[in-house]
Design an enzyme around this catalytic site. Structure first.
Site, PDB file in Angstrom:
ATOM      1  N   LYS A 232      33.739 -24.084 -36.916  1.00 16.26           N
ATOM      2  CA  LYS A 232      33.166 -25.089 -36.000  1.00 16.26           C
ATOM      3  C   LYS A 232      34.032 -26.359 -36.033  1.00 16.26           C
ATOM      4  O   LYS A 232      35.226 -26.265 -36.263  1.00 16.26           O
ATOM      5  CB  LYS A 232      31.707 -25.373 -36.352  1.00 16.26           C
ATOM      6  CG  LYS A 232      30.867 -24.098 -36.468  1.00 16.26           C
ATOM      7  CD  LYS A 232      29.409 -24.365 -36.444  1.00 16.26           C
ATOM      8  CE  LYS A 232      28.664 -23.072 -36.726  1.00 16.26           C
ATOM      9  NZ  LYS A 232      27.239 -23.186 -36.504  1.00 16.26           N
TER      10      LYS A 232
ATOM     11  N   GLU B  45      26.014 -22.676 -29.441  1.00 25.47           N
ATOM     12  CA  GLU B  45      26.219 -24.133 -29.368  1.00 25.47           C
ATOM     13  C   GLU B  45      26.937 -24.505 -28.074  1.00 25.47           C
ATOM     14  O   GLU B  45      26.681 -25.545 -27.474  1.00 25.47           O
ATOM     15  CB  GLU B  45      26.982 -24.619 -30.611  1.00 25.47           C
ATOM     16  CG  GLU B  45      26.076 -24.596 -31.838  1.00 25.47           C
ATOM     17  CD  GLU B  45      26.791 -24.403 -33.161  1.00 25.47           C
ATOM     18  OE1 GLU B  45      28.018 -24.554 -33.234  1.00 25.47           O
ATOM     19  OE2 GLU B  45      26.086 -24.084 -34.155  1.00 25.47           O
TER      20      GLU B  45
ATOM     21  N   HIS C 295      29.365 -18.925 -27.763  1.00 24.20           N
ATOM     22  CA  HIS C 295      28.559 -19.296 -28.941  1.00 24.20           C
ATOM     23  C   HIS C 295      27.337 -20.091 -28.449  1.00 24.20           C
ATOM     24  O   HIS C 295      27.428 -20.843 -27.477  1.00 24.20           O
ATOM     25  CB  HIS C 295      29.400 -20.142 -29.895  1.00 24.20           C
ATOM     26  CG  HIS C 295      28.739 -20.359 -31.219  1.00 24.20           C
ATOM     27  ND1 HIS C 295      27.739 -21.288 -31.402  1.00 24.20           N
ATOM     28  CD2 HIS C 295      28.902 -19.744 -32.419  1.00 24.20           C
ATOM     29  CE1 HIS C 295      27.326 -21.240 -32.662  1.00 24.20           C
ATOM     30  NE2 HIS C 295      28.019 -20.304 -33.295  1.00 24.20           N
TER      31      HIS C 295
ATOM     32  N   SER D 182      23.117 -17.732 -40.862  1.00 26.85           N
ATOM     33  CA  SER D 182      22.782 -17.943 -42.279  1.00 26.85           C
ATOM     34  C   SER D 182      23.195 -16.769 -43.166  1.00 26.85           C
ATOM     35  O   SER D 182      22.463 -16.380 -44.080  1.00 26.85           O
ATOM     36  CB  SER D 182      21.291 -18.267 -42.430  1.00 26.85           C
ATOM     37  OG  SER D 182      20.979 -19.463 -41.746  1.00 26.85           O
TER      38      SER D 182
ATOM     39  N   GLY E 236      22.541 -21.820 -39.055  1.00 25.73           N
ATOM     40  CA  GLY E 236      22.558 -23.063 -39.820  1.00 25.73           C
ATOM     41  C   GLY E 236      21.212 -23.458 -40.400  1.00 25.73           C
ATOM     42  O   GLY E 236      21.030 -24.601 -40.817  1.00 25.73           O
TER      43      GLY E 236
ATOM     44  N   ASN F  34      33.627 -18.852 -38.618  1.00 30.85           N
ATOM     45  CA  ASN F  34      33.663 -19.880 -37.576  1.00 30.85           C
ATOM     46  C   ASN F  34      33.541 -21.247 -38.252  1.00 30.85           C
ATOM     47  O   ASN F  34      32.467 -21.609 -38.717  1.00 30.85           O
ATOM     48  CB  ASN F  34      32.488 -19.641 -36.606  1.00 30.85           C
ATOM     49  CG  ASN F  34      32.344 -20.751 -35.581  1.00 30.85           C
ATOM     50  OD1 ASN F  34      33.251 -21.565 -35.398  1.00 30.85           O
ATOM     51  ND2 ASN F  34      31.199 -20.779 -34.904  1.00 30.85           N
TER      52      ASN F  34
ATOM     53  N   GLU G  35      23.496 -13.336 -32.597  1.00 28.04           N
ATOM     54  CA  GLU G  35      23.221 -14.530 -33.394  1.00 28.04           C
ATOM     55  C   GLU G  35      21.919 -15.167 -32.906  1.00 28.04           C
ATOM     56  O   GLU G  35      21.939 -15.968 -31.949  1.00 28.04           O
ATOM     57  CB  GLU G  35      24.358 -15.547 -33.240  1.00 28.04           C
ATOM     58  CG  GLU G  35      25.686 -15.069 -33.756  1.00 28.04           C
ATOM     59  CD  GLU G  35      26.526 -16.241 -34.247  1.00 28.04           C
ATOM     60  OE1 GLU G  35      26.925 -16.203 -35.401  1.00 28.04           O
ATOM     61  OE2 GLU G  35      26.740 -17.191 -33.483  1.00 28.04           O
TER      62      GLU G  35
HETATM   63  C1  PEP Z   1      27.425 -19.603 -36.403  1.00 32.08           C
HETATM   64  O1  PEP Z   1      27.387 -20.749 -36.014  1.00 32.08           O
HETATM   65  O2  PEP Z   1      28.030 -18.747 -35.751  1.00 32.08           O
HETATM   66  C2  PEP Z   1      26.727 -19.265 -37.636  1.00 32.08           C
HETATM   67  C3  PEP Z   1      26.432 -18.019 -37.837  1.00 32.08           C
HETATM   68  O3  PEP Z   1      26.419 -20.295 -38.497  1.00 32.08           O
HETATM   69  P1  PEP Z   1      25.735 -20.175 -39.951  1.00 32.08           P
HETATM   70  O4  PEP Z   1      26.375 -19.043 -40.680  1.00 32.08           O
HETATM   71  O5  PEP Z   1      26.013 -21.503 -40.603  1.00 32.08           O
HETATM   72  O6  PEP Z   1      24.275 -19.934 -39.729  1.00 32.08           O
END
Ligand code: PEP
Length: 259
Positions: free
Chosen positions: A12, A102, A100, A218, A178, A10, A172
């Site tokens: 973003k 976000e 997601h 992460s 992040g 992703n 998630e």
């Molecule tokens: C995400 O935003 O779906 C995500 C998993 O981000 P990150 O890997 O940067 O934690």
């Protein structure tokens, strides 16, 4: 049943179309067909990059599927600024992320909105990756499982069991996205098993057996193998580490090797 693993990147709101072309070309140079035997890989660029990335992927036969980060729940009409799932399908988009954290947190997407998007994605022949996950506060309060069950039940109720069996759900935890603090493999397994169980409650055993449950938050080349080595973790959704070809390819190889 043996579920095929899925590694999804992703991007973003990062990388303009020229940077996106560069990244996908770099992926093409590094990824061999052998890297993706037995697993699927998708990349999810911003909407403005999709056409460019599609052209490069198809011209150079790069072994990744094209993905989108979101879409409208409507096929067409007076929805200024939205992106139609019909148009995504015309660009050969295969996977679409819905819900997601976000989008839920920053743009007010409710479980109802996510359910409508899932129906739109499936109606247009694409595969949803529905994101679910608890916040740090919910985890600390001991309500993580309830949160997951609510989100999963709403999502799964939007589809028929055969469609559920073909979709992916990404667990998630919001606190892991992040932050550099991934869930431990044991915690990821526990939560992904809750997700699968919730799918079974609503859509039945076959759907629960078929649905691919991913972990996201992460993920790095170093922690992938142990995460996907868990029985209920069928792949990973990757944010930051998908923006550079070496780290994303490292994750793909780790996911492929850990079987
Ligand atoms: C995400 O935003 O779906 C995500 C998993 O981000 P990150 O890997 O940067 O934690």
């Amino acid at each position: 049943m043996v579920r095929r693993r899925l590694v999804s990147g992703n991007w973003k709101m990062n990388l303009d179309h020229l940077q996106a072309i560069h990244l996908v070309q770099d992926l093409g140079l590094r990824l061999s067909d052998g890297d993706v035997v037995g697993l699927d890989v998708s990349v999810h660029p911003p909407f403005t990059d999709l056409r460019s990335v599609q052209s490069v992927v198809e011209e150079r036969r790069i072994p990744v599927f094209l993905g989108a980060q979101d879409c409208s729940s409507e096929d067409a009409g007076a929805y200024t600024g939205e992106v139609s799932p019909v148009m995504l399908a015309r660009l050969h988009v295969t996977y679409v992320i819905a819900g997601h954290s976000e989008r839920r947190r920053l743009f007010g997407e409710t479980d109802g909105v996510v359910a409508a998007k899932l129906r739109a994605i499936v109606r247009n022949g694409m595969t949803p990756i529905c994101c679910v996950g608890e916040t740090a506060e919910e985890r600390d309060a001991g309500t993580a499982r309830d949160r997951l069950v609510t989100q999963v039940s709403s999502a799964v109720s939007a589809l028929v069991p055969e469609q559920v069996a073909g979709m992916a759900i990404a667990y998630e935890p919001v606190w892991a996205i992040g932050t550099g603090s991934a869930a431990t493999p044991g915690d990821a397994q526990e939560a992904c098993a809750w997700v699968r169980e919730a799918v079974g409650e609503v859509a039945g055993a076959e759907a629960a057996d078929g649905v691919r449950v991913l972990y996201g938050g992460s993920v790095t080349p170093d922690n992938t193998a142990e995460l996907v080595g868990q029985p209920d973790v069928d792949g990973v959704l990757v944010g930051g580490a998908s923006l550079e070809a070496p780290s994303f390819v490292g994750i793909v190889r780790a996911a492929n090797g850990a079987r």
